[in-house]
Design a protein around this motif. Structure first.
Motif, PDB file in Angstrom:
ATOM      1  N   ASP A 126     -47.684 -34.181  57.639  1.00  0.00           N
ATOM      2  CA  ASP A 126     -48.480 -34.355  56.432  1.00  0.00           C
ATOM      3  C   ASP A 126     -49.237 -33.071  56.103  1.00  0.00           C
ATOM      4  O   ASP A 126     -49.936 -32.519  56.960  1.00  0.00           O
ATOM      5  CB  ASP A 126     -49.482 -35.491  56.601  1.00  0.00           C
ATOM      6  CG  ASP A 126     -48.807 -36.840  56.790  1.00  0.00           C
ATOM      7  OD1 ASP A 126     -47.600 -36.925  56.529  1.00  0.00           O
ATOM      8  OD2 ASP A 126     -49.488 -37.796  57.200  1.00  0.00           O
ATOM      9  N   LEU A 127     -49.127 -32.624  54.883  1.00  0.00           N
ATOM     10  CA  LEU A 127     -49.722 -31.356  54.486  1.00  0.00           C
ATOM     11  C   LEU A 127     -51.225 -31.516  54.285  1.00  0.00           C
ATOM     12  O   LEU A 127     -51.691 -32.377  53.539  1.00  0.00           O
ATOM     13  CB  LEU A 127     -49.067 -30.871  53.191  1.00  0.00           C
ATOM     14  CG  LEU A 127     -49.197 -29.388  52.850  1.00  0.00           C
ATOM     15  CD1 LEU A 127     -48.542 -28.525  53.918  1.00  0.00           C
ATOM     16  CD2 LEU A 127     -48.571 -29.108  51.485  1.00  0.00           C
ATOM     17  N   HIS A 128     -51.992 -30.674  54.970  1.00  0.00           N
ATOM     18  CA  HIS A 128     -53.447 -30.654  54.847  1.00  0.00           C
ATOM     19  C   HIS A 128     -53.903 -29.234  54.515  1.00  0.00           C
ATOM     20  O   HIS A 128     -53.151 -28.272  54.697  1.00  0.00           O
ATOM     21  CB  HIS A 128     -54.116 -31.116  56.144  1.00  0.00           C
ATOM     22  CG  HIS A 128     -54.031 -32.585  56.378  1.00  0.00           C
ATOM     23  ND1 HIS A 128     -52.851 -33.221  56.719  1.00  0.00           N
ATOM     24  CD2 HIS A 128     -54.987 -33.566  56.324  1.00  0.00           C
ATOM     25  CE1 HIS A 128     -53.075 -34.525  56.866  1.00  0.00           C
ATOM     26  NE2 HIS A 128     -54.359 -34.749  56.631  1.00  0.00           N
TER      27      HIS A 128
ATOM     28  N   GLY B  51     -57.158 -36.442  46.929  1.00  0.00           N
ATOM     29  CA  GLY B  51     -56.814 -35.848  48.214  1.00  0.00           C
ATOM     30  C   GLY B  51     -57.987 -35.339  49.021  1.00  0.00           C
ATOM     31  O   GLY B  51     -57.819 -34.989  50.204  1.00  0.00           O
ATOM     32  N   ILE B  52     -59.180 -35.263  48.441  1.00  0.00           N
ATOM     33  CA  ILE B  52     -60.351 -34.756  49.174  1.00  0.00           C
ATOM     34  C   ILE B  52     -60.736 -35.764  50.259  1.00  0.00           C
ATOM     35  O   ILE B  52     -60.994 -36.936  49.979  1.00  0.00           O
ATOM     36  CB  ILE B  52     -61.540 -34.505  48.238  1.00  0.00           C
ATOM     37  CG1 ILE B  52     -61.227 -33.381  47.254  1.00  0.00           C
ATOM     38  CG2 ILE B  52     -62.794 -34.165  49.047  1.00  0.00           C
ATOM     39  CD1 ILE B  52     -61.087 -32.009  47.882  1.00  0.00           C
ATOM     40  N   LEU B  53     -60.779 -35.311  51.499  1.00  0.00           N
ATOM     41  CA  LEU B  53     -61.130 -36.171  52.630  1.00  0.00           C
ATOM     42  C   LEU B  53     -62.587 -35.995  53.052  1.00  0.00           C
ATOM     43  O   LEU B  53     -63.232 -36.949  53.478  1.00  0.00           O
ATOM     44  CB  LEU B  53     -60.213 -35.866  53.820  1.00  0.00           C
ATOM     45  CG  LEU B  53     -58.713 -36.086  53.581  1.00  0.00           C
ATOM     46  CD1 LEU B  53     -57.914 -35.612  54.789  1.00  0.00           C
ATOM     47  CD2 LEU B  53     -58.420 -37.546  53.280  1.00  0.00           C
ATOM     48  N   SER B  54     -63.099 -34.779  52.971  1.00  0.00           N
ATOM     49  CA  SER B  54     -64.499 -34.533  53.321  1.00  0.00           C
ATOM     50  C   SER B  54     -64.950 -33.220  52.712  1.00  0.00           C
ATOM     51  O   SER B  54     -64.132 -32.324  52.448  1.00  0.00           O
ATOM     52  CB  SER B  54     -64.692 -34.489  54.847  1.00  0.00           C
ATOM     53  OG  SER B  54     -64.031 -33.359  55.406  1.00  0.00           O
TER      54      SER B  54
ATOM     55  N   ARG C  75     -55.905 -33.513  51.809  1.00  0.00           N
ATOM     56  CA  ARG C  75     -54.494 -33.792  52.081  1.00  0.00           C
ATOM     57  C   ARG C  75     -53.758 -33.764  50.752  1.00  0.00           C
ATOM     58  O   ARG C  75     -54.312 -34.133  49.711  1.00  0.00           O
ATOM     59  CB  ARG C  75     -54.351 -35.165  52.740  1.00  0.00           C
ATOM     60  CG  ARG C  75     -52.911 -35.580  53.058  1.00  0.00           C
ATOM     61  CD  ARG C  75     -52.872 -36.892  53.823  1.00  0.00           C
ATOM     62  NE  ARG C  75     -53.590 -37.940  53.103  1.00  0.00           N
ATOM     63  CZ  ARG C  75     -54.541 -38.680  53.640  1.00  0.00           C
ATOM     64  NH1 ARG C  75     -54.939 -38.475  54.888  1.00  0.00           N
ATOM     65  NH2 ARG C  75     -55.144 -39.629  52.933  1.00  0.00           N
ATOM     66  N   GLY C  76     -52.502 -33.321  50.770  1.00  0.00           N
ATOM     67  CA  GLY C  76     -51.724 -33.273  49.537  1.00  0.00           C
ATOM     68  C   GLY C  76     -50.255 -33.509  49.792  1.00  0.00           C
ATOM     69  O   GLY C  76     -49.768 -33.364  50.929  1.00  0.00           O
ATOM     70  N   ASN C  77     -49.539 -33.843  48.750  1.00  0.00           N
ATOM     71  CA  ASN C  77     -48.091 -34.081  48.866  1.00  0.00           C
ATOM     72  C   ASN C  77     -47.286 -32.795  48.777  1.00  0.00           C
ATOM     73  O   ASN C  77     -46.121 -32.758  49.172  1.00  0.00           O
ATOM     74  CB  ASN C  77     -47.635 -35.056  47.772  1.00  0.00           C
ATOM     75  CG  ASN C  77     -48.240 -36.438  47.949  1.00  0.00           C
ATOM     76  OD1 ASN C  77     -48.259 -36.976  49.051  1.00  0.00           O
ATOM     77  ND2 ASN C  77     -48.742 -37.003  46.859  1.00  0.00           N
ATOM     78  N   SER C  78     -47.907 -31.745  48.253  1.00  0.00           N
ATOM     79  CA  SER C  78     -47.222 -30.461  48.121  1.00  0.00           C
ATOM     80  C   SER C  78     -48.262 -29.361  48.060  1.00  0.00           C
ATOM     81  O   SER C  78     -49.448 -29.611  47.795  1.00  0.00           O
ATOM     82  CB  SER C  78     -46.365 -30.431  46.853  1.00  0.00           C
ATOM     83  OG  SER C  78     -47.192 -30.474  45.695  1.00  0.00           O
ATOM     84  N   TYR C  79     -47.811 -28.142  48.264  1.00  0.00           N
ATOM     85  CA  TYR C  79     -48.727 -27.009  48.153  1.00  0.00           C
ATOM     86  C   TYR C  79     -49.238 -26.871  46.727  1.00  0.00           C
ATOM     87  O   TYR C  79     -50.410 -26.568  46.502  1.00  0.00           O
ATOM     88  CB  TYR C  79     -48.037 -25.721  48.594  1.00  0.00           C
ATOM     89  CG  TYR C  79     -48.855 -24.489  48.269  1.00  0.00           C
ATOM     90  CD1 TYR C  79     -50.107 -24.297  48.836  1.00  0.00           C
ATOM     91  CD2 TYR C  79     -48.391 -23.538  47.368  1.00  0.00           C
ATOM     92  CE1 TYR C  79     -50.879 -23.191  48.529  1.00  0.00           C
ATOM     93  CE2 TYR C  79     -49.147 -22.426  47.053  1.00  0.00           C
ATOM     94  CZ  TYR C  79     -50.393 -22.258  47.631  1.00  0.00           C
ATOM     95  OH  TYR C  79     -51.155 -21.167  47.318  1.00  0.00           O
TER      96      TYR C  79
ATOM     97  N   VAL D 199     -55.825 -28.877  43.112  1.00  0.00           N
ATOM     98  CA  VAL D 199     -57.108 -29.492  43.436  1.00  0.00           C
ATOM     99  C   VAL D 199     -58.136 -28.426  43.794  1.00  0.00           C
ATOM    100  O   VAL D 199     -59.307 -28.509  43.403  1.00  0.00           O
ATOM    101  CB  VAL D 199     -56.945 -30.515  44.580  1.00  0.00           C
ATOM    102  CG1 VAL D 199     -58.307 -31.040  45.038  1.00  0.00           C
ATOM    103  CG2 VAL D 199     -56.057 -31.665  44.144  1.00  0.00           C
ATOM    104  N   TYR D 200     -57.719 -27.413  44.540  1.00  0.00           N
ATOM    105  CA  TYR D 200     -58.629 -26.324  44.891  1.00  0.00           C
ATOM    106  C   TYR D 200     -59.148 -25.625  43.638  1.00  0.00           C
ATOM    107  O   TYR D 200     -60.351 -25.336  43.520  1.00  0.00           O
ATOM    108  CB  TYR D 200     -57.927 -25.330  45.814  1.00  0.00           C
ATOM    109  CG  TYR D 200     -58.631 -23.997  45.917  1.00  0.00           C
ATOM    110  CD1 TYR D 200     -59.836 -23.879  46.599  1.00  0.00           C
ATOM    111  CD2 TYR D 200     -58.102 -22.867  45.297  1.00  0.00           C
ATOM    112  CE1 TYR D 200     -60.497 -22.667  46.667  1.00  0.00           C
ATOM    113  CE2 TYR D 200     -58.751 -21.647  45.365  1.00  0.00           C
ATOM    114  CZ  TYR D 200     -59.952 -21.550  46.050  1.00  0.00           C
ATOM    115  OH  TYR D 200     -60.607 -20.351  46.105  1.00  0.00           O
ATOM    116  N   GLU D 201     -58.261 -25.345  42.688  1.00  0.00           N
ATOM    117  CA  GLU D 201     -58.671 -24.680  41.451  1.00  0.00           C
ATOM    118  C   GLU D 201     -59.649 -25.558  40.667  1.00  0.00           C
ATOM    119  O   GLU D 201     -60.603 -25.064  40.056  1.00  0.00           O
ATOM    120  CB  GLU D 201     -57.447 -24.348  40.587  1.00  0.00           C
ATOM    121  CG  GLU D 201     -56.520 -23.295  41.194  1.00  0.00           C
ATOM    122  CD  GLU D 201     -57.172 -21.928  41.287  1.00  0.00           C
ATOM    123  OE1 GLU D 201     -58.168 -21.692  40.574  1.00  0.00           O
ATOM    124  OE2 GLU D 201     -56.694 -21.089  42.066  1.00  0.00           O
ATOM    125  N   GLU D 202     -59.428 -26.872  40.699  1.00  0.00           N
ATOM    126  CA  GLU D 202     -60.333 -27.791  40.024  1.00  0.00           C
ATOM    127  C   GLU D 202     -61.681 -27.825  40.736  1.00  0.00           C
ATOM    128  O   GLU D 202     -62.739 -27.922  40.087  1.00  0.00           O
ATOM    129  CB  GLU D 202     -59.722 -29.189  39.976  1.00  0.00           C
ATOM    130  CG  GLU D 202     -60.512 -30.196  39.156  1.00  0.00           C
ATOM    131  CD  GLU D 202     -60.593 -29.843  37.683  1.00  0.00           C
ATOM    132  OE1 GLU D 202     -61.540 -30.311  37.014  1.00  0.00           O
ATOM    133  OE2 GLU D 202     -59.727 -29.071  37.191  1.00  0.00           O
TER     134      GLU D 202
END
Length: 453
Positions: free
Chosen positions: A366-368, A395-398, A424-428, A434-437
């Motif tokens: 699983d991609l994290h 996908g944000i866990l903490s 966690r994410g389904n793809s890079y 999400v990071y950019e957001e």
């Protein structure tokens, strides 16, 4: 009667508390020698103790002295109360009173307790000694030199060839890592570095004059305030390898792909790390693990978790940036737990007790990812906006805010992790989105003025 675990630490409060909690759960008393705690740390400790309904620290001695004799006297006082099960130093950085980790290792050795290697600690905390060790071991490494004045600076750079990197010989947090493309930039960067080192947040580390032999047996006196390491620039994809070292084995645990790294004028910023790696194929990952193992063995490190940072040169393969005889920062501890079920607190305790047993460390698929949001500049951290929105992103866990509002942030000359996220994410591509957001929804309000004004 319970035995006591002794913790000697002057930096890492967060991991200290986690270790103390786990030590209590395993039936030990906790004796702690620590720097004076900040108000927010005292409040955090109070909250921990209220949650667990018992004191985490059975004895707490706060001090600003870290010389060997002072630490030894404190440990001897602890021994009068309880038999000692182990001695632990998490960070072990240089202080103005010497290399803290080496002091603790020597005290453990005197008591017949499992211990880290004094030699290994010097050869991994001093970046000149690290390069010297790799060179004499025949491992892949760039050319390097110790610049103590303009003459030696220019001599080393001319031999190495531009671009070169200037950095403190015992620095951390990517502070004052300066890329120089030519002689003019080199001289300017050198003098800027020497001017800023005494004013640094880490001046207590840089004020440690110490002597240690290189691999040829030549004794060298290092003054981190008046010298800098010069080394060849390393290009390529960046990654880090987490490893655990026992008395006899070096075991690679996990590789993080540093997919977003930027080089500032004097700081290198790590923005986004993905695991499992997305830019490396299996053979490259294996080469990085094997290289990290060889680096650790060459330095002589033992009974420690290690963080090995490298870049993968397309022609020569993995090249060391630095090795740290401690667990990696950011959210590496969380990543090890999630990806391979590896408990950092248990491992540190077991290494100190001599009971660590290697397991099988196969990473889940699983991609994290972990990411960091940095302050825009130094100043007083007035407030942060957008944390609720951040936590609701897919996908944000903490998320973790490392400095409380009202703190002074040193954000100009070092890599300051102000806010960290684990996801966690389904793809890079999804993770990157999400990071950019996250960068858009979080806003730091920092008043740009000098501390104390």
């Amino acid at each position: 009667m319970n035995k006591a675990m002794v913790f000697v630490e002057n930096q890492a409060f967060g991991i200290l508390v986690k270790l103390a909690k786990r030590s209590k759960e395993r039936g030990f008393d906790n004796f702690v020698l620590f720097r004076p705690m900040h108000p927010h740390e005292k409040e955090q400790l109070k909250q921990y103790e209220q949650a667990y309904k018992q004191p985490l620290f059975d004895r707490l001695v706060e001090t600003e002295r870290w010389d060997f004799d002072h630490i030894k006297k404190a440990v001897e006082e602890f021994e009068k109360e309880k038999s000692l099960a182990g001695l632990i130093c998490v960070g072990g950085f240089f202080t103005q009173d010497g290399l803290l980790g080496a002091h603790v290792a020597k005290l453990a050795e005197e008591r017949g307790l499992p211990t880290q290697s004094v030699e290994g600690l010097y050869r991994s905390n001093n970046k000149y000694l690290t390069r010297d060790t790799l060179f004499h071991a025949g491992l892949n490494t760039v050319d390097f030199g110790l610049a103590t004045d303009e003459e030696s600076l220019l001599r080393h750079a001319e031999r190495i060839g531009y671009p070169v990197i200037l950095k403190p010989i015992n620095g951390c947090a990517s502070q004052l890592v300066i890329k120089c493309e030519n002689e003019q930039e080199l001289i300017k960067g050198f003098h800027m570095g020497l001017k800023k080192l005494p004013q640094s947040l880490y001046k207590h580390m840089y004020s440690c004059i110490h002597r240690f032999p290189d691999q040829s047996g030549k004794m060298i006196e290092f003054n981190p305030l008046t010298s800098m390491l010069v080394e060849g620039y390393i290009s390529g994809r960046e990654a880090s390898v987490e490893i655990v070292v026992t008395e006899t084995e070096v075991i690679p645990l996990l590789v993080h792909d540093k997919v977003l790294v930027t080089e500032g004028d004097r700081v290198v910023y790590e923005h986004l790390l993905v695991v499992p790696p997305v830019r490396f194929h299996d053979k490259e990952i294996q080469r990085m693990k094997e290289y990290a193992v060889k680096v650790a063995k060459a330095t002589g490190i033992k009974n420690a978790l290690c963080h090995v940072e490298l870049r993968y040169d397309e022609k020569t393969g993995p090249q060391l940036l630095e090795i740290n005889p401690r667990v990696g920062g950011m959210l590496v501890t969380q990543s090890l737990e999630t990806m391979i079920g590896f408990s950092v607190p248990d491992a540190i305790l077991d290494l100190a007790l001599g009971t660590f047993k290697p397991g099988t460390y196969d990473s889940i698929s699983d991609l994290h990812a972990m990411f960091t949001l940095y302050p825009p500049h130094s100043g007083y951290f007035e407030r942060v906006e957008g944390l609720d929105k951040l936590k609701r992103l897919p996908g944000i866990l903490s998320t973790t805010l490392l400095f409380p509002e009202g703190s002074y942030i040193h954000g100009d000359d070092e890599e300051v992790f102000l806010l960290m996220g684990w996801m966690r994410g389904n793809s890079y591509e999804e993770i990157l989105s999400v990071y950019e957001e996250a960068k858009k929804v979080v806003r730091f309000h920092i008043i740009k003025k000098e501390k104390g004004k």
